[in-house]
Design a protein around this motif. Structure first.
Motif, short mmCIF file in Angstrom:
data_model
loop_
_atom_site.label_atom_id
_atom_site.label_comp_id
_atom_site.label_asym_id
_atom_site.label_seq_id
_atom_site.Cartn_x
_atom_site.Cartn_y
_atom_site.Cartn_z
N CYS A 37 7.15 13.81 -6.13
CA CYS A 37 7.37 14.86 -7.05
C CYS A 37 7.67 16.15 -6.30
O CYS A 37 6.87 16.79 -5.70
N MET A 38 8.95 16.60 -6.56
CA MET A 38 9.61 17.89 -6.01
C MET A 38 9.12 19.02 -6.79
O MET A 38 9.42 18.72 -7.99
N GLU A 61 0.97 -1.47 0.00
CA GLU A 61 0.01 -0.15 0.02
C GLU A 61 0.80 1.50 -0.25
O GLU A 61 0.53 2.28 -0.67
N ILE A 62 2.03 1.25 0.70
CA ILE A 62 2.87 2.30 0.94
C ILE A 62 3.42 2.79 -0.56
O ILE A 62 3.75 3.92 -0.78
N GLN A 63 3.70 1.68 -1.26
CA GLN A 63 4.19 1.86 -2.46
C GLN A 63 3.16 2.39 -3.58
O GLN A 63 3.78 2.97 -4.71
N LYS A 64 2.08 2.62 -3.29
CA LYS A 64 1.07 3.46 -4.11
C LYS A 64 0.96 4.61 -3.86
O LYS A 64 0.20 5.39 -4.64
N LEU A 65 1.47 5.19 -2.55
CA LEU A 65 1.28 6.44 -2.35
C LEU A 65 2.01 7.49 -3.15
O LEU A 65 2.85 7.31 -3.82
N LYS A 66 1.08 8.55 -3.54
CA LYS A 66 1.65 9.74 -4.13
C LYS A 66 1.74 10.80 -3.48
O LYS A 66 1.29 11.34 -2.78
N VAL A 67 3.04 11.47 -3.46
CA VAL A 67 3.54 12.62 -2.69
C VAL A 67 4.04 14.10 -3.58
O VAL A 67 4.74 13.74 -4.62
N THR A 68 3.59 15.06 -3.16
CA THR A 68 4.03 16.14 -3.88
C THR A 68 4.75 16.89 -2.70
O THR A 68 4.35 17.24 -1.65
N TYR A 69 5.96 17.36 -3.04
CA TYR A 69 6.98 17.85 -2.35
C TYR A 69 7.28 19.31 -2.84
O TYR A 69 7.90 19.42 -3.60
N ILE A 70 6.94 20.26 -2.01
CA ILE A 70 7.06 21.70 -2.38
C ILE A 70 8.34 22.23 -1.46
O ILE A 70 8.32 22.28 -0.30
N ASN A 71 9.02 22.79 -2.33
CA ASN A 71 10.57 23.19 -1.83
C ASN A 71 10.87 24.68 -2.28
O ASN A 71 11.94 25.05 -2.47
N ASP A 72 9.80 25.59 -2.27
CA ASP A 72 10.25 26.99 -2.56
C ASP A 72 10.89 27.59 -1.41
O ASP A 72 11.83 28.65 -1.87
N ASN A 91 16.38 21.14 -5.44
CA ASN A 91 15.39 22.28 -5.55
C ASN A 91 14.03 21.76 -6.16
O ASN A 91 13.16 21.78 -5.48
N THR A 92 14.17 21.30 -7.48
CA THR A 92 13.07 20.67 -8.03
C THR A 92 13.40 19.87 -9.15
O THR A 92 14.59 19.74 -9.64
N HIS A 93 12.44 18.80 -9.20
CA HIS A 93 12.63 17.96 -10.44
C HIS A 93 12.21 18.73 -11.72
O HIS A 93 11.59 19.78 -11.61
N ALA A 94 12.69 17.99 -12.92
CA ALA A 94 12.38 18.77 -14.11
C ALA A 94 10.79 18.60 -14.62
O ALA A 94 10.24 17.67 -13.98
N HIS A 95 9.97 19.56 -15.09
CA HIS A 95 8.78 19.54 -15.26
C HIS A 95 8.35 19.84 -16.71
O HIS A 95 8.95 21.04 -17.20
N SER A 96 7.69 19.19 -17.48
CA SER A 96 7.03 19.55 -18.86
C SER A 96 5.78 19.49 -19.04
O SER A 96 5.14 18.63 -19.81
N PRO A 97 4.79 20.71 -18.81
CA PRO A 97 3.49 20.53 -18.88
C PRO A 97 3.15 20.65 -20.23
O PRO A 97 2.04 20.36 -20.71
#
Length: 455
Positions: free
Chosen positions: A148-149, A86-97, A167-173
């Motif tokens: 996701c950082m 179950e823990i391996q299914k968790l989704k995390v957003t990590y805010i690092n401003d 600081n942050t992961h790469a992001h490509s919206p």
């Protein structure tokens, strides 16, 4: 005499019983694993196995997978092993401003090391500190790819950008509707905040940098402060590209199990939230109405509070440069009482309005603050007693200077009794302490908050 919120009994009768109950509570005041909305306020993250075990059980129960027989289990390792799937299914957003403006090499050094978090040092190596992603990986078993950082200042819902170390992961919206000139204008304004920050960090600091109407580093030609210049552009972009904001918040907040915020520069982090109130409101609503659990560390705890004024990081020239005008704060989350300057100045309001109670936080508690904490809490007590006809026991306020346990009791009491308190209760958090906040909602609004300490 007034009455307690939601009660027909006279306030003094209800309060006597409530006071006795509060004073009889154990220092931790922690009961059964809750299922309702919840968040965590920390000074240095989770540092004990019992704190991690509590957090793991809360997250699992909110997902509906914690077995009743495991609610009393305090063994972190056993929980991690039993619920690994179950823990391996968790989704995390990590805010690092809070790290955005600091030198990248300093941040990378603070993350170095090959040990497990907490094994010998606070982080993974000597002279490192606690980072949420490393703690979640090492002590909870969350896969790195599930974390996701992000940095809000990079607008990852709108702009493509590369990874930035520590600081942050790469992001490509890849937003096809994006006007390149919008990004150019935004990044120029963001650079001004970096220029002002660097100038104010010099020895001696170049006070006046980033301020309105000046001609020093980081001062916009518009005559605005660098924070107001950024806020003006940022909010316009969030409105113009509302669909991008909605898509991102749905994915990163509504569909996340955990959202965490890192420590660092609290004034700069607060500016990031001031400039992105649309994002702040979505996170608050995700915590209150979805299964999302928020956990803050140091600066990311302080920006949740009504006031961050006791931070030692507010140096001369900082608020003038980096505190955006209150007109940019969401009227959905901040009401007239918040903005009237009575009790709390608008320029030190926490811009992530997670908490409704009149709380002011300062992490990394030191005994040197005792006199200041007590003085502020005596002012809060006087207002509360005069406006509500409820007498607060003197020892409750006097002891509030000694740490977060008693301050949490005082704060919970005020939260349950009134919604009109202006002067905040100052809660000093020692390193290693964790505050758990339960939200009670009524018709979608926060009725009261219960604050307790996790050992």
């Amino acid at each position: 005499m007034g009455a307690f919120l939601g009660s027909s009994q006279p306030a003094n009768e209800v309060t006597c019983a409530c006071m006795e109950a509060f004073l009889r509570r154990s220092p931790n005041g922690v009961g059964a694993v809750p299922t309702g909305p919840i968040c965590y306020l920390t000074s240095t993250g989770f540092v004990t196995d019992s704190q991690w075990a509590r957090f793991i059980k809360v997250v699992l129960k909110r997902r509906g997978v914690l077995k009743p027989e495991d609610e009393s289990l305090e063994d972190r390792a056993a929980l991690v092993k039993k619920y690994a799937a179950e823990i391996q299914k968790l989704k995390v957003t990590y805010i690092n401003d809070a790290s955005y403006h600091r030198p990248t090499q300093n941040m990378a050094k603070g993350r170095s090391g090959t040990l497990k978090v907490g094994e010998k040092y606070l982080g993974r190596g000597e002279d490192t500190w606690f980072w949420w992603d490393q703690g979640l990986e090492d002590l909870m078993g969350v896969p790195p790819e599930n974390i996701c950082m992000v940095q809000l200042l990079e607008k990852p819902w709108l702009f493509n950008h590369p990874e930035r170390l520590a600081n942050t992961h790469a992001h490509s919206p890849n937003r096809k509707e994006l006007d390149p000139d919008d990004e150019k204008k935004y990044r120029a304004a963001l650079q001004l905040t970096q220029d002002a920050y660097d100038a104010l960090k010099e020895n001696p600091p170049k006070v006046g940098s980033g301020q309105a109407g000046q001609s020093m580093p980081g001062c916009p030609s518009s005559g605005l402060s660098c924070a107001n210049e950024l806020a003006e552009i940022s909010h316009a972009l969030n409105d113009k590209y509302a669909a991008a904001v909605d898509d991102w918040c749905t994915e990163r907040f509504d569909n996340a199990d955990i959202v965490v915020g890192q420590g660092g520069e609290v004034v700069m982090l607060n500016m990031a939230w001031q400039c992105n109130q649309e994002i702040a409101s979505r996170l608050v609503q995700a915590v209150r109405t979805k299964q999302t659990v928020y956990a803050g560390l140091s600066a990311s705890t302080m920006v949740c509070a009504k006031s961050m004024e006791m931070t030692g990081e507010i140096q001369p020239g900082w608020l003038e440069a980096f505190a955006a005008d209150s007109k940019y704060l969401s009227r959905k989350e901040f009401d007239a009482k918040d903005l009237d300057g009575d009790g709390i100045s608008a320029n030190v309001l926490g811009a992530l309005p997670m908490l409704e109670a009149p709380i002011a936080l300062r992490p990394h508690y030191s005994a040197a603050w005792e006199e200041q904490v007590l003085a502020h809490n005596l002012i809060a007590e006087k207002e509360f007693e005069e406006e509500n006809g409820i007498e607060v026991p003197d020892d409750l306020v006097r002891d509030s200077k000694n740490g977060c346990e008693v301050s949490c009791r005082l704060l919970t009491l005020i939260s349950k009794a009134t919604k009109t308190q202006d002067h905040p209760v100052f809660v000093p958090i020692r390193n290693g302490k964790v505050i758990e906040v339960h939200f009670t909602l009524e018709k979608g609004e926060v009725k009261c908050e219960d604050y307790s300490v996790i050992a």
